[in-house]
Design a protein around this motif. Structure first.
Motif, short mmCIF file in Angstrom:
data_model
loop_
_atom_site.label_atom_id
_atom_site.label_comp_id
_atom_site.label_asym_id
_atom_site.label_seq_id
_atom_site.Cartn_x
_atom_site.Cartn_y
_atom_site.Cartn_z
N MET A 40 2.64 -2.18 12.68
CA MET A 40 2.77 -1.43 11.44
C MET A 40 3.81 -0.32 11.58
N LYS A 41 3.81 0.34 12.75
CA LYS A 41 4.75 1.44 12.96
C LYS A 41 6.18 0.93 12.90
N TYR A 42 6.43 -0.23 13.53
CA TYR A 42 7.78 -0.78 13.54
C TYR A 42 8.18 -1.26 12.15
N LEU A 43 7.21 -1.78 11.41
CA LEU A 43 7.50 -2.23 10.05
C LEU A 43 7.94 -1.06 9.18
N LEU A 44 7.26 0.08 9.33
CA LEU A 44 7.63 1.27 8.57
C LEU A 44 9.03 1.74 8.93
N LEU A 45 9.37 1.69 10.22
CA LEU A 45 10.70 2.09 10.66
C LEU A 45 11.77 1.20 10.05
N ILE A 46 11.49 -0.11 9.99
CA ILE A 46 12.44 -1.05 9.41
C ILE A 46 12.64 -0.76 7.93
N LEU A 47 11.53 -0.48 7.22
CA LEU A 47 11.61 -0.20 5.79
C LEU A 47 12.39 1.07 5.53
N VAL A 48 12.17 2.09 6.35
CA VAL A 48 12.91 3.34 6.21
C VAL A 48 14.39 3.12 6.43
N SER A 49 14.72 2.32 7.45
CA SER A 49 16.12 2.03 7.75
C SER A 49 16.79 1.30 6.61
N LEU A 50 16.10 0.30 6.05
CA LEU A 50 16.65 -0.45 4.93
C LEU A 50 16.83 0.44 3.71
N SER A 51 15.88 1.34 3.51
CA SER A 51 15.97 2.27 2.38
C SER A 51 17.18 3.16 2.53
N GLY A 52 17.46 3.61 3.76
CA GLY A 52 18.62 4.46 4.01
C GLY A 52 19.92 3.73 3.75
N ILE A 53 19.95 2.44 4.14
CA ILE A 53 21.16 1.66 3.93
C ILE A 53 21.42 1.46 2.45
N SER A 54 20.36 1.14 1.68
CA SER A 54 20.52 0.89 0.26
C SER A 54 20.91 2.15 -0.49
N GLY A 55 20.56 3.33 0.08
CA GLY A 55 20.87 4.59 -0.58
C GLY A 55 22.27 5.09 -0.29
N MET A 56 22.96 4.42 0.63
CA MET A 56 24.31 4.84 0.97
C MET A 56 25.26 4.55 -0.19
N ALA A 57 26.33 5.31 -0.27
CA ALA A 57 27.31 5.12 -1.33
C ALA A 57 27.92 3.72 -1.24
N GLN A 58 28.00 3.07 -2.40
CA GLN A 58 28.59 1.74 -2.43
C GLN A 58 30.11 1.84 -2.32
N PRO A 59 30.73 0.89 -1.63
CA PRO A 59 32.18 0.95 -1.45
C PRO A 59 32.93 0.59 -2.72
N GLY A 60 34.17 1.08 -2.82
CA GLY A 60 35.01 0.72 -3.94
C GLY A 60 34.48 1.23 -5.26
N TYR A 61 34.85 0.54 -6.34
CA TYR A 61 34.37 0.92 -7.66
C TYR A 61 33.99 -0.32 -8.45
N ASN A 62 33.03 -0.15 -9.33
CA ASN A 62 32.57 -1.23 -10.19
C ASN A 62 32.03 -0.60 -11.47
N ILE A 63 32.82 -0.67 -12.51
CA ILE A 63 32.45 -0.06 -13.79
C ILE A 63 32.22 -1.18 -14.80
N ALA A 64 30.96 -1.42 -15.12
CA ALA A 64 30.62 -2.47 -16.07
C ALA A 64 30.85 -1.95 -17.49
N VAL A 65 31.59 -2.71 -18.29
CA VAL A 65 31.89 -2.28 -19.65
C VAL A 65 31.44 -3.34 -20.65
N SER A 66 31.02 -2.87 -21.80
CA SER A 66 30.70 -3.73 -22.94
C SER A 66 31.32 -3.06 -24.15
#
Length: 205
Positions: A1-27
């Motif tokens: 369980m401890k390792y699972l929590l560490l993995i989830l925290v790591s993945l959360s940190g990666i997803s929270g990082m700034a996305q590269p480049g730019y992507n502006i969706a327009v309608s």
């Protein structure tokens, strides 16, 4: 369980990082199967940065692998007419919808706090700017000798209100690109000669 929590925290940190480049969706209605453009201000000139062909649902994405330089940009219609402006800074992944038949009120941003702030300011300045322009024209058109003190008072009051609005934005959003733009608009205050490096008091003798 401890390792699972560490993995989830790591993945959360990666997803929270700034996305590269730019992507502006327009309608942007009513344009379908047509190109629209993303432009930017370059001093007194205007240039095009990117283009995208909207699909049958008026949707498309301005996107690139390299982040855009921060500044004031604008979206251009297939006829090369500027539709509306937007701010681009650190947040370069967001969306915007608009209807060219009802601008600028139809423009809606999602995922871009900078542009929500910019919209509020634009709405405020458009209303007050029109009044300031009208009062300025009245002063210019006034007949020689006519008392324009009342108009001047209104003009100063409105100008001070606009300046106060900008200062409030700066205080509440010190790190925003709009604050940077406001600061760049301010004229430098030249200190008296005696306060300048090597300066001296003017002699009256």
């Amino acid at each position: 369980m401890k390792y699972l929590l560490l993995i989830l925290v790591s993945l959360s940190g990666i997803s929270g990082m700034a996305q590269p480049g730019y992507n502006i969706a327009v309608s942007i209605k009513p344009f379908k199967n047509q190109f629209v453009y993303l432009g930017y201000h370059y001093g007194k000139l205007k240039a095009l940065q990117d283009s995208v062909k909207l699909d049958a649902n008026s949707k498309g994405n301005f996107k690139g692998k390299t982040a855009l330089a921060g500044g004031i940009y604008f979206v251009v219609s297939p006829r090369k007419e500027i539709l509306f402006e937007l701010l681009i800074d650190k947040q370069q992944h967001f969306s915007v919808i608009a209807d060219s038949a009802n601008l600028p009120s139809s423009v809606v941003f999602t995922g871009s706090p900078d542009n929500l702030l910019f919209q509020s300011y634009s709405t405020y300045i458009n209303t007050n700017g029109a009044t300031i322009s009208k009062l300025t024209d009245e002063i210019k058109a006034a007949e020689p000798g006519k008392d324009t003190a009342a108009i001047m008072t209104k003009l100063r009051t409105l100008s001070n209100q606009v300046q106060q609005y900008r200062e409030n934005v700066e205080k509440k959003n010190p790190a925003s690109i709009l604050t940077m733009i406001f600061r760049s608009m301010k004229e430098p205050i030249v200190p008296p000669a005696n306060r300048q490096p090597g300066g001296k008091y003017d002699s009256v003798f």
